[in-house]
Every structure is written in structure tokens, then in C-alpha cells.
Design a protein around this motif. Structure first.
Motif, PDB file in Angstrom:
ATOM      1  N   VAL A  71     -10.399   2.604 -33.246  1.00 11.87           N
ATOM      2  CA  VAL A  71     -10.925   2.904 -31.914  1.00 11.87           C
ATOM      3  C   VAL A  71     -10.720   1.683 -31.021  1.00 11.87           C
ATOM      4  O   VAL A  71     -10.340   0.620 -31.479  1.00 11.87           O
ATOM      5  N   SER A  72     -11.008   1.825 -29.739  1.00 13.86           N
ATOM      6  CA  SER A  72     -10.725   0.762 -28.778  1.00 13.86           C
ATOM      7  C   SER A  72     -11.975  -0.008 -28.377  1.00 13.86           C
ATOM      8  O   SER A  72     -13.063   0.559 -28.263  1.00 13.86           O
ATOM      9  N   THR A  73     -11.766  -1.299 -28.142  1.00 11.92           N
ATOM     10  CA  THR A  73     -12.836  -2.177 -27.679  1.00 11.92           C
ATOM     11  C   THR A  73     -12.301  -2.983 -26.508  1.00 11.92           C
ATOM     12  O   THR A  73     -11.200  -3.530 -26.576  1.00 11.92           O
ATOM     13  N   VAL A  74     -13.088  -3.049 -25.442  1.00 10.60           N
ATOM     14  CA  VAL A  74     -12.736  -3.836 -24.263  1.00 10.60           C
ATOM     15  C   VAL A  74     -13.693  -5.020 -24.192  1.00 10.60           C
ATOM     16  O   VAL A  74     -14.910  -4.837 -24.276  1.00 10.60           O
ATOM     17  N   PHE A  75     -13.138  -6.216 -24.046  1.00 10.10           N
ATOM     18  CA  PHE A  75     -13.934  -7.431 -23.929  1.00 10.10           C
ATOM     19  C   PHE A  75     -13.828  -7.918 -22.487  1.00 10.10           C
ATOM     20  O   PHE A  75     -12.735  -8.242 -22.030  1.00 10.10           O
ATOM     21  N   VAL A  76     -14.945  -7.964 -21.798  1.00  9.64           N
ATOM     22  CA  VAL A  76     -14.971  -8.402 -20.407  1.00  9.64           C
ATOM     23  C   VAL A  76     -15.605  -9.792 -20.398  1.00  9.64           C
ATOM     24  O   VAL A  76     -16.744  -9.955 -20.823  1.00  9.64           O
ATOM     25  N   THR A  77     -14.853 -10.768 -19.916  1.00  9.31           N
ATOM     26  CA  THR A  77     -15.314 -12.148 -20.010  1.00  9.31           C
ATOM     27  C   THR A  77     -14.688 -13.017 -18.941  1.00  9.31           C
ATOM     28  O   THR A  77     -13.678 -12.651 -18.343  1.00  9.31           O
ATOM     29  N   GLN A  78     -15.292 -14.167 -18.756  1.00 12.83           N
ATOM     30  CA  GLN A  78     -14.735 -15.165 -17.843  1.00 12.83           C
ATOM     31  C   GLN A  78     -13.931 -16.209 -18.608  1.00 12.83           C
ATOM     32  O   GLN A  78     -13.334 -17.091 -18.011  1.00 12.83           O
ATOM     33  N   TYR A  79     -13.915 -16.120 -19.931  1.00 16.33           N
ATOM     34  CA  TYR A  79     -13.235 -17.109 -20.764  1.00 16.33           C
ATOM     35  C   TYR A  79     -11.871 -16.595 -21.205  1.00 16.33           C
ATOM     36  O   TYR A  79     -11.745 -15.437 -21.607  1.00 16.33           O
ATOM     37  N   PRO A  80     -10.853 -17.460 -21.179  1.00 14.82           N
ATOM     38  CA  PRO A  80      -9.545 -17.048 -21.703  1.00 14.82           C
ATOM     39  C   PRO A  80      -9.615 -16.858 -23.216  1.00 14.82           C
ATOM     40  O   PRO A  80     -10.420 -17.487 -23.899  1.00 14.82           O
ATOM     41  N   VAL A  81      -8.765 -16.006 -23.732  1.00 13.15           N
ATOM     42  CA  VAL A  81      -8.737 -15.702 -25.165  1.00 13.15           C
ATOM     43  C   VAL A  81      -8.595 -16.977 -25.994  1.00 13.15           C
ATOM     44  O   VAL A  81      -9.201 -17.098 -27.060  1.00 13.15           O
ATOM     45  N   LYS A  82      -7.862 -17.954 -25.501  1.00  9.52           N
ATOM     46  CA  LYS A  82      -7.652 -19.205 -26.248  1.00  9.52           C
ATOM     47  C   LYS A  82      -8.964 -19.943 -26.512  1.00  9.52           C
ATOM     48  O   LYS A  82      -9.055 -20.736 -27.443  1.00  9.52           O
ATOM     49  N   ASP A  83     -10.013 -19.674 -25.744  1.00  9.08           N
ATOM     50  CA  ASP A  83     -11.310 -20.333 -25.924  1.00  9.08           C
ATOM     51  C   ASP A  83     -12.277 -19.545 -26.805  1.00  9.08           C
ATOM     52  O   ASP A  83     -13.339 -20.053 -27.163  1.00  9.08           O
ATOM     53  N   TRP A  84     -11.946 -18.316 -27.152  1.00  9.49           N
ATOM     54  CA  TRP A  84     -12.883 -17.465 -27.888  1.00  9.49           C
ATOM     55  C   TRP A  84     -13.196 -18.014 -29.273  1.00  9.49           C
ATOM     56  O   TRP A  84     -14.334 -17.955 -29.714  1.00  9.49           O
ATOM     57  N   HIS A  85     -12.198 -18.504 -29.974  1.00 11.13           N
ATOM     58  CA  HIS A  85     -12.402 -18.983 -31.345  1.00 11.13           C
ATOM     59  C   HIS A  85     -13.475 -20.069 -31.381  1.00 11.13           C
ATOM     60  O   HIS A  85     -14.389 -20.017 -32.204  1.00 11.13           O
ATOM     61  N   GLU A  86     -13.364 -21.011 -30.491  1.00 11.87           N
ATOM     62  CA  GLU A  86     -14.359 -22.086 -30.445  1.00 11.87           C
ATOM     63  C   GLU A  86     -15.745 -21.542 -30.079  1.00 11.87           C
ATOM     64  O   GLU A  86     -16.743 -21.919 -30.675  1.00 11.87           O
ATOM     65  N   ARG A  87     -15.804 -20.634 -29.113  1.00 14.68           N
ATOM     66  CA  ARG A  87     -17.098 -20.079 -28.690  1.00 14.68           C
ATOM     67  C   ARG A  87     -17.715 -19.234 -29.798  1.00 14.68           C
ATOM     68  O   ARG A  87     -18.923 -19.049 -29.839  1.00 14.68           O
ATOM     69  N   LEU A  88     -16.882 -18.734 -30.716  1.00 16.01           N
ATOM     70  CA  LEU A  88     -17.376 -17.963 -31.858  1.00 16.01           C
ATOM     71  C   LEU A  88     -17.760 -18.864 -33.035  1.00 16.01           C
ATOM     72  O   LEU A  88     -18.090 -18.367 -34.104  1.00 16.01           O
ATOM     73  N   GLY A  89     -17.701 -20.166 -32.852  1.00 13.13           N
ATOM     74  CA  GLY A  89     -18.124 -21.082 -33.900  1.00 13.13           C
ATOM     75  C   GLY A  89     -17.013 -21.886 -34.531  1.00 13.13           C
ATOM     76  O   GLY A  89     -17.269 -22.836 -35.250  1.00 13.13           O
ATOM     77  N   GLY A  90     -15.758 -21.481 -34.327  1.00 16.59           N
ATOM     78  CA  GLY A  90     -14.622 -22.244 -34.809  1.00 16.59           C
ATOM     79  C   GLY A  90     -14.465 -22.316 -36.313  1.00 16.59           C
ATOM     80  O   GLY A  90     -13.765 -23.188 -36.818  1.00 16.59           O
ATOM     81  N   ASP A  91     -15.084 -21.416 -37.051  1.00 12.75           N
ATOM     82  CA  ASP A  91     -15.015 -21.473 -38.514  1.00 12.75           C
ATOM     83  C   ASP A  91     -14.313 -20.236 -39.074  1.00 12.75           C
ATOM     84  O   ASP A  91     -13.622 -19.520 -38.349  1.00 12.75           O
ATOM     85  N   VAL A  92     -14.497 -19.997 -40.360  1.00  7.23           N
ATOM     86  CA  VAL A  92     -13.840 -18.871 -41.030  1.00  7.23           C
ATOM     87  C   VAL A  92     -14.310 -17.532 -40.450  1.00  7.23           C
ATOM     88  O   VAL A  92     -13.510 -16.600 -40.302  1.00  7.23           O
TER      89      VAL A  92
END
Length: 115
Positions: free
Chosen positions: A60-81
Motif C-alpha cells: 500500500v502507499s504512504t505519503v510523508f509530508v515534511t520540511q526535512y529533505p530525505v537525506k536528513d531522515w536517517h539521522e532524525r530517526l536515530g541514525g542506528d540499525v
């Protein structure tokens, strides 16, 4: 996202509450997550997001609405496994639409007048 975090808090105190919430959000044909990563998620929210993304992946589809570029998501998600696993499920088969820097709120705001 803030409403989702509140629902997760409520579900955590109930028997099978989190599992039911995962099922609920996993089955929507289209899920729109507004204010994505506005606040950095804690460990419980990250585990919850991983479960939802795992169930939704490639079905199914998911839309992410954000002010952050995708390149910053990993760090904002904790930067771990866990962040790796969440991002893996988001970016594979994903489409990114950059809407630019234009701010509609600022554009439509009425200038304040001073007397």
C-alpha cells in the motif's frame, strides 16, 4: 505524527493495544504522515514506525509530508540499525517530490498594519 504519538501512548497501556494500532495503520490503502519527523521519535515510536512500514512495504502507499529533505531522515530517526530498517522500507520503490522552498503560508499571510 503528533496525533499518532498520542495514540501510541494510549495504546501502550492496553492489552494488545500497540498490536491493534499497528494493524489499523497497516491496512489503510493510503496513509499520510503529516509533520513527519518534526519531533525526533523515541525508541518506542521508532519500533512502532518500523512495524508499520514493514507491514505496508510493497503493498500500500504512504505519503510523508515534511520540511526535512530525505537525506536528513536517517539521522532524525536515530541514525542506528532501526533507522536503517525504517529508511530501507521507505526509500525502496519510493518517489520523492521536492516542492521547493516556496512557503504558501507566508505567501497568503495578510500583512499587519501599524497605526
Amino acid at each position: 505524527m503528533p496525533d499518532l504519538a498520542e495514540q501510541l501512548d494510549t495504546a501502550t497501556g492496553k492489552p494488545a493495544g500497540v498490536r491493534k494500532l499497528v494493524r489499523k495503520y497497516s491496512t489503510y490503502t493510503l496513509l499520510v504522515l503529516d509533520e513527519w519527523l518534526l519531533d525526533k521519535p523515541d525508541e518506542r515510536m521508532r519500533s512502532f514506525l518500523l512495524e508499520i512500514m514493514e507491514h505496508r512495504y510493497d503493498t500500500v502507499s504512504t505519503v510523508f509530508v515534511t520540511q526535512y529533505p530525505v537525506k536528513d531522515w536517517h539521522e532524525r530517526l536515530g541514525g542506528d540499525v532501526t533507522a536503517d530498517a525504517i529508511m530501507d522500507r521507505i526509500v525502496h520503490n519510493g518517489i520523492t517530490i521536492n516542492t521547493g522552498e516556496y512557503n504558501m503560508r507566508r505567501h497568503h499571510a495578510h500583512p499587519t498594519t501599524t497605526n
